[in-house]
Motif scaffolding. Sequence first.
Motif, short mmCIF file in Angstrom:
data_model
loop_
_atom_site.label_atom_id
_atom_site.label_comp_id
_atom_site.label_asym_id
_atom_site.label_seq_id
_atom_site.Cartn_x
_atom_site.Cartn_y
_atom_site.Cartn_z
N ASP A 148 32.98 72.69 110.48
CA ASP A 148 34.01 71.62 109.54
C ASP A 148 34.09 72.34 107.88
OD1 ASP A 148 31.88 70.23 108.97
OD2 ASP A 148 31.57 68.92 110.29
N ASP A 149 34.42 71.53 107.28
CA ASP A 149 34.04 71.92 105.59
C ASP A 149 32.36 71.37 105.52
OD1 ASP A 149 36.82 72.16 105.55
OD2 ASP A 149 37.45 70.21 105.14
N ALA A 150 32.14 70.04 105.93
CA ALA A 150 30.44 70.10 105.67
C ALA A 150 30.00 71.09 105.90
CB ALA A 150 30.26 68.46 106.03
N GLU A 151 29.99 71.42 107.15
CA GLU A 151 28.96 72.38 107.33
C GLU A 151 29.15 73.61 107.00
OE1 GLU A 151 27.28 74.37 112.09
OE2 GLU A 151 29.11 72.77 112.29
N ARG A 152 30.33 74.18 106.65
CA ARG A 152 30.19 75.15 105.89
C ARG A 152 29.35 75.36 104.53
NH1 ARG A 152 35.56 74.73 107.77
NH2 ARG A 152 36.61 75.81 108.99
N LEU A 153 29.82 73.58 104.13
CA LEU A 153 29.61 74.00 101.96
C LEU A 153 28.10 74.15 102.74
CD1 LEU A 153 29.88 72.97 99.27
CD2 LEU A 153 29.45 71.01 99.58
N ASP A 154 27.77 72.89 103.45
CA ASP A 154 25.94 73.18 103.86
C ASP A 154 25.31 74.16 103.67
OD1 ASP A 154 23.60 71.68 104.96
OD2 ASP A 154 23.36 72.99 105.79
N ARG A 155 25.83 75.09 104.99
CA ARG A 155 25.51 77.20 104.11
C ARG A 155 26.04 78.21 103.66
NH1 ARG A 155 27.64 79.20 111.22
NH2 ARG A 155 26.18 77.63 111.78
N THR A 156 26.63 77.48 102.41
CA THR A 156 27.21 78.41 101.34
C THR A 156 25.99 78.02 100.19
OG1 THR A 156 29.41 78.24 102.14
CG2 THR A 156 28.48 78.36 99.68
N LEU A 157 25.51 76.88 100.44
CA LEU A 157 24.28 76.23 99.99
C LEU A 157 23.08 76.83 99.73
CD1 LEU A 157 25.38 71.99 98.96
CD2 LEU A 157 25.56 74.35 97.07
N SER A 158 22.64 77.05 101.00
CA SER A 158 21.78 77.95 101.29
C SER A 158 21.63 79.09 101.34
CB SER A 158 21.74 77.24 103.27
OG SER A 158 20.84 77.71 103.39
N ALA A 159 22.63 79.46 101.23
CA ALA A 159 22.67 80.91 101.16
C ALA A 159 22.52 81.48 99.07
CB ALA A 159 24.53 81.40 101.15
#
Length: 258
Positions: A148-159
């Motif tokens: 979902d969008d929230a998980e995509r954002l979380d992974r992007t922020l982690s990177a």
Amino acid sequence: MERFSIRGLLALVTWLLLMPGAQAQEALIDESIEAQLRQAEQQADIDAVDDQTRRMVQELRRLESDTRRIAAYNAELEPVVDRQAVTLSQRQAALESAQATRETLPALTRAMVERLDDWIAADMPFLQEQRRARVASLESMLSDPALDDAERLDRTLSAWRAELDYGREMDAWRGMLDGEHEVDFLRLGRVGLYFLATDGREGGVWRVAEQAWQPLDDAARRELQKGLNMARDRRAPELLTLPVSQPLRDQRQQEGRS
């Protein structure tokens, strides 16, 4: 006692006088009993009305007391209700804002991945394969329907956090220079990137402005060897005298734009 009209009383007396003595006395007794019965019935009616009135008065007083308690309770609840109304209004605004954020989240996440890719391309050339692989993973993630969008954002922020951490680290590793020579690399955050040949006879500093390696003299190579030993915990930390890859101010400006 029941009141009789004068005319009725005269009629009663006349009737009694005309009657024989015993009969008249009996009639008088019957009339008295009947009058008393009527008076008792009337008194019972009055008492019933009085009881009903008392019950109505008691009920009225109870209702008045309940009304006062309810009014006092409402007065206590009024500020609570007002605060709840404000809270509900704020939550509604937050939900509306969250809805707007959810609608823009995919585009925002994609833009962050693209900016990260551009930043790595313009950054000092260290750990390129690892960092490029991280971006490639993010690009693949953007089209993954299982996320979902929230998980995509979380992974992007982690990177992004991983990239920002590079600016706070001192790191040393052995790798290939230009795919030809095995050398030792030293990275001082994002201020300096260096290499030193395994025999110590050649070394260089990466110049961001020129996007090229600049040779180091003997003194700088000795300092670089100290830095490598410090990064590998073979030497106590000390001040190094080395040229930098880019001025600290330029580095902060670059991180501020990221």
